[in-house]
Design an enzyme around this catalytic site. Structure first.
Site, PDB file in Angstrom:
ATOM      1  N   ASP B  11       0.859  -1.181   0.000  1.00 41.71           N
ATOM      2  CA  ASP B  11       0.000   0.000   0.000  1.00 41.71           C
ATOM      3  C   ASP B  11       0.900   1.236   0.000  1.00 41.71           C
ATOM      4  OD1 ASP B  11      -1.921   1.890   0.415  1.00 41.71           O
ATOM      5  OD2 ASP B  11      -2.737   1.014   2.252  1.00 41.71           O
ATOM      6  N   ASP B 107      -3.108   2.725  -5.804  1.00 43.32           N
ATOM      7  CA  ASP B 107      -2.026   2.726  -4.819  1.00 43.32           C
ATOM      8  C   ASP B 107      -1.883   1.427  -4.027  1.00 43.32           C
ATOM      9  OD1 ASP B 107      -4.424   3.123  -3.622  1.00 43.32           O
ATOM     10  OD2 ASP B 107      -3.805   4.775  -2.338  1.00 43.32           O
ATOM     11  N   GLU B 108      -2.679   0.421  -4.373  1.00 43.45           N
ATOM     12  CA  GLU B 108      -2.555  -0.837  -3.632  1.00 43.45           C
ATOM     13  C   GLU B 108      -2.422  -2.006  -4.604  1.00 43.45           C
ATOM     14  OE1 GLU B 108      -5.728  -1.506  -0.818  1.00 43.45           O
ATOM     15  OE2 GLU B 108      -5.960   0.642  -0.484  1.00 43.45           O
TER      16      GLU B 108
END
Lengths: 83, 414
Positions: B11, B107-108
Site C-alpha cells: 500500500d 495505490d494498492e
C-alpha cells in the site's frame, strides 16, 4: 542544507545497442566539464522537485558527481547545495 | 518451507500527497490536501498527508471546511498523470519479484510470492526488499502486509504505517488480526458494522468465533464470506498481471469541482459520465447493457443509490444518461446540492448478435454516431468532440472523464 535544482545543458552519446551516456555538461557561465566516466545509472529520487528521475553517478574532474535525467521532460539537472 | 500461500499487500502511503512532495520538496513538513480544482475555493479534498490527517482533515470535504480545522493547510491541485507514472514505476518493481500482481486501485496491489521464495527468501524478506527498493528508486514509501491470504495481508499492511512491513502469520493472527475492529475487514462498511454490533460483534475475532450458521442467517451469503475472511480461510487467488476479469459492470464516477444544484447541470454531468461509460462498454465488447445504476453523493457526503432498467438493451450514451436522470428524479435527495455522481451499467446482452433485423434504423444510426465519436476521440483525444449540452459549463466540459479517470478499484470479491 538547501538544495537548488539547476537545469544544465548536456552533451550525450547514444550507444548503438541502446542507452545514453552524458559526455559533458555546460554551465551557464560558459564553463564546460567533461564527464570522464559514468559509474552508475539508477532510478533514484533527488532532493529537489522531480518525479522519477534517473541518477547518473559521473566522474567529473576526478570527483563523483550526480547528474539527473528527467525522462518525462527530456531534461538534465544537478543539485546545487547551499549550506 | 511453509506450504501455505505467501501473499503480500503493498500500500503506497498517502500516495497522492507523497507524489506531490516529490514534485515540491518544500511541502514536506507542511500539511497538504490534494484537491480537485481550486478555482472558487470549492475544491474537494481527494487526499492528504500525515500532518493534515493528524489535524483531522478528511477526504471528501471541501477545502475551506478542512482549512477551518487546519489553518496552515496547503491545497495542491491533483496531477493524475504523475500519480499514474509513479504507480506504474512501483508496479514494475513488484514485477521483479512475481508475475502475480493484482492492483486494487492506483495505490494498492496484492502480490502472490508463493513461488518466488526459493529465489528471494521468505515473505517478510521479500516485503522488506520491496519496501527498501521502492523508497530507494521512487522516493515514496509503502507499507507491506504479509500473510497467507489476501484479506489478512491487507489488514497487515494497515497495521504499521508508513514505510513498514507487518506480518500476520498462523502463529500470531489471533493476537493481531483478531484484535482489530470488525469494520477494518474488507467490505465491512458502516451498515454491516452496525448490523454486526447488534449481534454483539466488535472485533474480527468476534466474527471468527461467531456461529457460522447464525451469521449466514443474519447477513445472508455475505455472512459466510465474512466468516471465512475472519478465519483466514479466504482462498481467492491473486490475479496474474494483465489477466482480465470477467467484466460484470462498467462504470464511472466523478466528484465535481463545484456542487451542482440545477437539474440541467446534473444532466450535463450524467451525459459526460454516460459518454465515458458507453465508450468503455463499446471497448469491452460486452454488447449492450440492460440495467443502469446511479450513485449520488450530496454535499454532506450522504450517498444514495438507485438502479433501473433501460427501455431495451443499449450502449447509447444519451439513453444511459436519460435513464440515469429518471432514476435521479426518483431519488429523495431533497434538493440538496450534489457533490459527486456515478453511473454504472450491468447485465450485458453478451457478445454481438448477428441478427440484422431485430434492430430499428434509429438504434443503428445512434450507434453509428457513437462509433464515429469514439473514433474521433481515439484519434484526437477525449476533448476533441463534445456534446453541445455540456458546453454550458466550460470547466465541466473540459473534464476528461474517460482519459483522466483511470482509478476505479474493482471488487475483490466477485
Amino acid at each position: 542544507m538547501q538544495y537548488e535544482k539547476v537545469c544544465v545543458e548536456v552533451a550525450a552519446k547514444f550507444l548503438r545497442d541502446g542507452g545514453m551516456r552524458p559526455t559533458a555538461l555546460f554551465w551557464d557561465d560558459g564553463r564546460k566539464f567533461a564527464v570522464e566516466r559514468v559509474k552508475y545509472i539508477e532510478p533514484a529520487p533527488s532532493h529537489v522537485s522531480s518525479v522519477l528521475p534517473v541518477r547518473y553517478t559521473c566522474l567529473i574532474e576526478g570527483r563523483e558527481k550526480y547528474l539527473w535525467f528527467e525522462p518525462e521532460e527530456l531534461r538534465w539537472f544537478v543539485e546545487v547545495i547551499h549550506p | 518451507m511453509n506450504t501455505k500461500r505467501c501473499i503480500l499487500h503493498s500500500d503506497l502511503n498517502n500516495f497522492y500527497a507523497s507524489v506531490e512532495m516529490l514534485k515540491s520538496p518544500a511541502l514536506r513538513g507542511v500539511p497538504i490536501a490534494v484537491t480537485g480544482s481550486m478555482k472558487d475555493r470549492h475544491g474537494v479534498v481527494l487526499a492528504k498527508n500525515m500532518l493534515a490527517k493528524r489535524a483531522g482533515v478528511q477526504t471528501g470535504e471541501v477545502f475551506w471546511q478542512a482549512k477551518r480545522k487546519c489553518p496552515d493547510l496547503v491545497a495542491v491541485p491533483a496531477d493524475f498523470p504523475a500519480y499514474v507514472r509513479v504507480s506504474q514505476a512501483v508496479r514494475k518493481i513488484y514485477a521483479r519479484y512475481t508475475d502475480r500482481i493484482e492492483p486494487f486501485g492506483i495505490d494498492e496491489c496484492w502480490l502472490d510470492v508463493t513461488g518466488s521464495r526459493l529465489l528471494f527468501g521468505e515473505g517478510p524478506a521479500i516485503a522488506e526488499s520491496i519496501r527498501e527498493t521502492v523508497l530507494k528508486e521512487c522516493g515514496v514509501t509503502v507499507s507491506v502486509g504479509v500473510s497467507w491470504n489476501k484479506i489478512f495481508a491487507k489488514l497487515a499492511s494497515d497495521m504499521k504505517k508508513p514505510n513498514a512491513v507487518s506480518v500476520i502469520s498462523p502463529e500470531n493472527y489471533k493476537e493481531t488480526a483478531w484484535k482489530l475492529p470488525a469494520s477494518d475487514l474488507l467490505y465491512v462498511g458502516k451498515a454491516t458494522a452496525r448490523k454486526l454490533s447488534l449481534l454483539g460483534i466488535a472485533t474480527i475475532g468476534d466474527i471468527a468465533r461467531y456461529d457460522e450458521g447464525k451469521l449466514i442467517q443474519e447477513l445472508g451469503k455475505w455472512g459466510k464470506v465474512l466468516y471465512e475472511y475472519a478465519n483466514g480461510s479466504d482462498s481467492s487467488p491473486v490475479k496474474e498481471m494483465g489477466e482480465t476479469r470477467e467484466v460484470k459492470s462498467v462504470g464511472n464516477s466523478l466528484t465535481c469541482y463545484r456542487d451542482l444544484e440545477e437539474e440541467d447541470e446534473i444532466y450535463m454531468l450524467f451525459l459526460l459520465l454516460a459518454d465515458s461509460v458507453a465508450a468503455r462498454l463499446l471497448e469491452s465488447g460486452m454488447g449492450r447493457a440492460r440495467t443502469v445504476k446511479i450513485v449520488v453523493t450530496d454535499r454532506d457526503l450522504g450517498r444514495f443509490g438507485k438502479q433501473g432498467q433501460l427501455e431495451g438493451p443499449s450502449r447509447n450514451a444519451k439513453e444511459i444518461a436519460d435513464c440515469a436522470m429518471k432514476l435521479f428524479r426518483a431519488l429523495e435527495t431533497k434538493g440538496k446540492p450534489i457533490r459527486a455522481l456515478g453511473i454504472s451499467v450491468c447485465e450485458f446482452s453478451g457478445a454481438e448478435q448477428l441478427d440484422m433485423f431485430g434492430r430499428t434504423e434509429r438504434e443503428d444510426r445512434l450507434e453509428r454516431a457513437d462509433g464515429a465519436v469514439a473514433k474521433i476521440r481515439e484519434k484526437y483525444g477525449n476533448g476533441a468532440i463534445k456534446r453541445a449540452t455540456v458546453l454550458k459549463d466550460e470547466r465541466l466540459s473540459e473534464m476528461d472523464i474517460k482519459g483522466a479517470h483511470i482509478i476505479h478499484p474493482e471488487g475483490h470479491h466477485d
